[in-house]
Design a protein around this motif. Structure first.
Motif, PDB file in Angstrom:
ATOM      1  N   THR A 194      -3.486   2.040 -10.237  1.00 24.81           N
ATOM      2  CA  THR A 194      -3.672   1.184  -9.056  1.00 24.81           C
ATOM      3  C   THR A 194      -4.990   1.498  -8.351  1.00 24.81           C
ATOM      4  O   THR A 194      -5.398   2.658  -8.268  1.00 24.81           O
ATOM      5  CB  THR A 194      -2.524   1.382  -8.047  1.00 24.81           C
ATOM      6  N   PHE A 200       0.811  -1.224   0.000  1.00 22.96           N
ATOM      7  CA  PHE A 200       0.000   0.000   0.000  1.00 22.96           C
ATOM      8  C   PHE A 200       0.845   1.275   0.000  1.00 22.96           C
ATOM      9  O   PHE A 200       0.601   2.193  -0.781  1.00 22.96           O
ATOM     10  CB  PHE A 200      -0.949   0.000   1.200  1.00 22.96           C
ATOM     11  N   ALA A 240      -6.795   0.488  -4.647  1.00 25.98           N
ATOM     12  CA  ALA A 240      -6.630  -0.182  -3.344  1.00 25.98           C
ATOM     13  C   ALA A 240      -8.000  -0.487  -2.771  1.00 25.98           C
ATOM     14  O   ALA A 240      -8.881   0.371  -2.758  1.00 25.98           O
ATOM     15  CB  ALA A 240      -5.848   0.705  -2.387  1.00 25.98           C
ATOM     16  N   ILE A 257      -4.976  -3.905  -5.324  1.00 20.16           N
ATOM     17  CA  ILE A 257      -4.259  -4.249  -4.096  1.00 20.16           C
ATOM     18  C   ILE A 257      -5.283  -4.420  -2.980  1.00 20.16           C
ATOM     19  O   ILE A 257      -6.052  -3.495  -2.691  1.00 20.16           O
ATOM     20  CB  ILE A 257      -3.226  -3.166  -3.720  1.00 20.16           C
ATOM     21  N   TYR A 282       0.924   1.173  -4.176  1.00 14.54           N
ATOM     22  CA  TYR A 282      -0.319   1.936  -4.365  1.00 14.54           C
ATOM     23  C   TYR A 282      -0.067   3.445  -4.276  1.00 14.54           C
ATOM     24  O   TYR A 282      -0.576   4.220  -5.092  1.00 14.54           O
ATOM     25  CB  TYR A 282      -1.357   1.520  -3.322  1.00 14.54           C
ATOM     26  N   ASP A 304      -8.920  -1.643   0.679  1.00 17.11           N
ATOM     27  CA  ASP A 304      -8.449  -2.008   2.012  1.00 17.11           C
ATOM     28  C   ASP A 304      -9.579  -1.925   3.025  1.00 17.11           C
ATOM     29  O   ASP A 304     -10.726  -1.666   2.681  1.00 17.11           O
ATOM     30  CB  ASP A 304      -7.266  -1.130   2.434  1.00 17.11           C
TER      31      ASP A 304
END
Length: 942
Positions: A82, A42, A84, A513, A46, A86
């Motif tokens: 990218t 990350f 993410a 990610i 990212y 999360d």
């Protein structure tokens, strides 16, 4: 390039890490908790991807973006856009639901706006609006049957008449005739008509007569009538005396109620056009709880039993004088303890005296009651302090107007085949999928076959809805209802909701990610998640997953093992390659666990327990089916089951909240159940969840655990500190005027706003990031000052403070729960949910155990490597050996197999869950074929 090439990354604890990650593959980054996995995925890949994307935009556009700092890395080559997904960026807005985040609800709003039929909430009959063209065609049909039609424009509908205003309106419209209560009159007759003030009349302007529908321009007459009445027209057949009423606005012919036109915003609970006015679209309201208003019933009213009237500044004296007058009139004493007052008197105190007047300080006053008084003050006050004070005496309740459906009544009575939009939003993803798959083709009483025009309108909308529902099912969230607030989901569930939204985009060449997407997922549903990630990969995307789950690692195309330890002992690449390569690498701890050389062994014998239990009777909140659950005490108990089976509802919402209310007078109301028996068998409950330990950078593990107080005491006892008369405040970075650096207010950095760039945090020039002034830093303990100590990792601080038991004992517990790599002064905002939970666990472990404590933990294995889990189990077993009970909601099979007792809920999630499928020891549960947990346990134990 066919790979992402990272050259010399030094982000956080990474030690000049260089590696290549293949593109269009599923790559798992694994390793001990705190080894540097997230820093690599990350904070390096990212962050750089986002920064480069932002640089491609204009300076103006960048002002509206959350910009990333440039990561400390020499170079990254082969980087694509990218995304993410999360667990930290979970929306905390209660208005965000599963339906709104996935855009399913937006499509539902459109569907109901185009095909919904308005029903009158009072009469229940369907009402509809007509376009002017439709009205003209209806009049044409009537005119073919009759040659004596009146076109009337309603001015007053069953109301009182003011003659001057009426005549003015008729004259302005150029009218020659009007109909009053069904009688047509000339304008002169209307002016002479005696309208009685108490009677109600219906007055319609005569816009024209239709004798021959074929020759007359009746459309202009109808249009004029509609224009004069703002949308309404009445066609009267003089031969039959029948009236035909048409309107461009929907209205109920039975009760006359009018309705706004149906638009997508009519179904938005975030818009005043659709939201319930009582709860403003939240579905819940804050209501004053009488129990909280008088927390100590042993006090008398004269002693201040009504707590909010003593705490909130303003008019206490006035209220007390008013109470004296009420007590006189109602014959009760202010000197009687509140617990001894009768129910009638308490009702008067809480809800008032129905408008009775009393004389207070020479003025007439009414006693409205405590509850209405606080409710009104909460609504009207401009003071945030007063509002927060009053909220201490309030509870969240389901809105009494919309019953939690969030929408205004009129919007809830817009229906498609007897379903309102809220009815569909209350369905689970699985139920909604079945409904929409059959809606276009089913023909029965509940679902009428849609017409051709409806099919043309509905088909594209339903196609989009079905696509998004299938994506939710694909990531294993079949049990989530569309109206479920996002802030009530676990981190793993919220992450999978966001993952499902990415599936429908059809993007290629993207780097995805993900941060432990398997959190909160039962082993049965893990296969669905893995196949979803492979689907993303097969769309020519690169999928990078930070993960500890064994099945996920073994499904990876490429594995990066970070280690060998955590914190400053990690930050290196231990092993890299295929799963087979990792297993062959003797340096890789992950490889040894995958190969079976290292493992978490099940206990040879289970704890015998105390022979006592806590019994939850009649649990029926949400999807629980009126179940009775016995939780044995003195054991390690695991509550298991597939996602959505009811585990959190049973343990957190019912048991946890009931015990907190019983022991600590907590505000939160437990979810629905009959009773809980056996509370006398424990004397304390400790609920340890994954919420942050603090919301500001000032909060850190040292302050939260209380270690920092002991450290400051040690520095205060140093001879040099005594000589200078320094107290503990001199070594606090929160105390103004003490030893903190005032230039940065003890934060160690200064924030520089950068307008369209991300804010820059510059190390404080005065203290060089150490938080303290020169005087405080001159005091040393064993060669280190207070800033040096806060910069130590727990692992380093343990031997340093070995001679100070008050510090050493707490540090040892932090190390035992796997947090040896965390720095004492590390900002709470940088800790993951799993790390925050273990800091809380360590804090509780440091307190004296009574031997009768119940610990409740919600997935404590989040973010933990196999080795970390082994250490955590050792700590939990120590608690049980002291006579305490540890109750865990868990999916991790290594933890479940080590439990003394398992309570397995299911068999499925959502409406098909909520039952007890199996309970007993791991061996006993493994024998139950109906239990999915049992099936996976059986394979593991064998």
């Amino acid at each position: 390039m066919n790979s992402i090439k990272i050259i010399n990354s030094r982000v956080h604890n990474l030690k000049n890490v260089s590696l290549e990650i293949p593109k269009n593959k599923l790559t798992v980054i694994t390793g001990l908790s705190g080894s540097g996995k997230s820093s690599l995925a990350f904070d390096t890949i990212y962050a750089e991807g986002q920064r480069r994307y932002a640089e491609s935009l204009s300076a103006y556009a960048r002002r509206f973006m959350e910009l990333q700092d440039r990561p400390d890395v020499d170079e990254i080559r082969g980087l694509s856009p990218t995304i993410a997904i999360d667990q930290r960026s979970v929306l905390q807005n209660p208005r965000s639901t599963v339906g709104t985040v996935t855009e399913i609800y937006d499509h539902l709003r459109l569907l109901f706006a185009r095909l919904g039929t308005q029903h009158c909430p009072e009469c229940g009959i369907a009402v509809r609006a007509h376009s002017i063209g439709e009205i003209v065609e209806e009049v044409r049909k009537i005119g073919r049957k009759s040659d004596a039609l009146l076109v009337l424009s309603p001015l007053i509908q069953d109301g009182q008449v003011k003659l001057k205003e009426l005549l003015s309106r008729l004259e302005q419209a150029g009218a020659e005739e009007a109909r009053v209560n069904g009688v047509v009159m000339k304008l002169v007759e209307v002016s002479k008509f005696k309208f009685e003030s108490q009677k109600k009349y219906t007055v319609e302007l005569l816009a024209g007569r239709i004798f021959d529908i074929k020759k007359q321009d009746f459309a202009a007459t109808v249009d004029k009538a509609i224009d004069l009445s703002n949308g309404d027209v009445v066609i009267c057949d003089e031969k039959t005396g029948e009236d035909y009423i048409f309107s461009t606005n929907a209205f109920c012919r039975q009760c006359g109620k009018r309705f706004d036109s149906i638009e997508p915003r009519s179904f938005s609970f975030n818009s005043p056009y659709g939201a319930c006015p009582r709860c403003t679209g939240l579905g819940i309201t804050l209501e004053v709880d009488p129990e909280l208003v008088i927390p100590n019933p042993r006090l008398t009213l004269a002693e201040g039993a009504i707590q909010p009237w003593t705490r909130i500044v303003g008019n206490q004296g006035y209220y007390q004088k008013l109470l004296v007058e009420v007590a006189k009139a109602r014959n009760f004493s202010l000197n009687t303890p509140a617990k001894d007052l009768s129910k009638d008197v308490m009702d008067v105190l809480f809800y008032g005296t129905d408008g009775e007047e009393y004389e207070v300080a020479g003025k007439k006053a009414q006693f409205e009651g405590i509850v209405p008084n606080l409710t009104q003050r909460h609504f009207e006050t401009d003071s945030e302090y007063v509002r927060k004070e009053i909220e201490q005496y309030m509870h969240e309740r389901v809105c009494s107007v919309c019953k939690g459906k969030r929408l205004r009544t009129e919007s809830l009575f817009i229906k498609i085949d007897d379903h309102s939009v809220a009815d569909l939003a209350e369905m689970s993803a699985e139920e909604a999928g079945l409904f929409f798959k059959t809606w276009l083709t089913t023909k029965n009483n509940a679902h009428k076959q849609p017409g051709k025009a409806e099919l043309i309108i509905a088909a594209p909308i339903i196609r989009e809805i079905n696509k998004r529902l299938e994506d939710l099912l694909r990531v294993g969230l079949y049990y989530l209802t569309l109206d479920r607030s996002i802030n009530t989901l676990s981190g793993g569930e919220a992450q999978r909701v966001r993952l499902s939204t990415q599936l429908s985009t059809g993007l290629t060449g993207v780097i995805y990610i993900l941060d432990e997407p398997s959190v909160g997922l039962h082993s049965r549903d893990n296969d669905k998640l893995i196949s979803t990630l492979k689907f993303l990969r097969d769309q020519d995307n690169t999928v990078i997953v930070v993960e500890h789950d064994k099945a996920m690692i073994e499904a990876a195309d490429y594995v990066v093992d970070v280690g060998p330890g955590a914190g400053e002992y990690g930050g290196e690449i231990v092993a890299i390659g295929s799963v087979a390569d990792i297993k062959r690498n003797t340096k890789s701890l992950t490889g040894r666990y995958l190969l079976g050389k290292e493992k978490i062994s099940a206990p040879k014998k289970h704890h015998s327990g105390k022979g006592k239990s806590i019994n939850i009777i009649g649990a029926k909140a949400f999807n629980l089916k009126n179940i009775d659950v016995d939780i044995p005490l003195g054991k390690l108990v695991c509550v298991t089951g597939v996602s959505g089976s009811g585990k959190s509802t049973l343990i957190s919402d019912i048991l946890g909240k009931s015990l907190n209310k019983h022991f600590y007078r907590a505000k939160d109301e437990p979810a629905e159940h009959k009773k809980i028996v056996g509370l006398s068998n424990i004397d304390k409950v400790i609920v340890i969840d994954q919420t942050a330990i603090g919301r500001t950078p000032r909060s850190n593990p040292a302050t939260y655990t209380g270690v920092f107080s002991a450290i400051r005491d040690v520095f205060t006892a140093v001879p040099e500190a005594k000589m200078r008369s320094y107290d503990a405040g001199k070594f606090s970075f929160n105390v103004k005027g003490g030893g903190r650096c005032e230039a940065c207010a003890g934060e160690g950095y200064v924030r520089i706003p950068m307008q369209f760039l991300s804010d820059v945090f510059v190390e404080c020039a005065e203290c060089q990031g150490k938080r303290y002034n020169k005087e405080a830093l001159e005091v040393h303990y064993h060669g280190k000052n207070i800033a040096d100590v806060l910069g130590m990792a727990v692992e380093e601080a343990c031997p340093f403070f070995r001679d100070v038991p008050a510090i050493a004992d707490k540090l040892k517990i932090l190390r035992d729960v796997g947090l040896g790599y965390v720095h004492l002064g590390q900002s709470a905002t940088t800790l993951s949910g799993g790390e925050a939970q273990r800091v809380k666990l360590a804090t509780e472990l440091a307190r004296r155990a009574t031997g009768r404590t119940l610990y409740i933990l919600d997935e404590p294995t989040t973010g933990l490597h196999f080795e970390d889990i082994r250490r955590l189990l050792e700590v939990l077993n120590q608690l049980v050996e002291k006579g305490n009970t540890v109750l865990i909601i868990e999916h991790n099979l290594d933890v479940i197999k080590c439990a003394d007792w398992i309570i397995d809920l299911g068999p499925e999630g959502g409406s098909r869950g909520g039952e007890i499928v199996a309970q007993g020891t791991p061996t006993e549960v493994a024998m139950v074929k109906r239990s999915y947990t049992g099936q996976y346990l059986k394979r593991l134990l064998n």
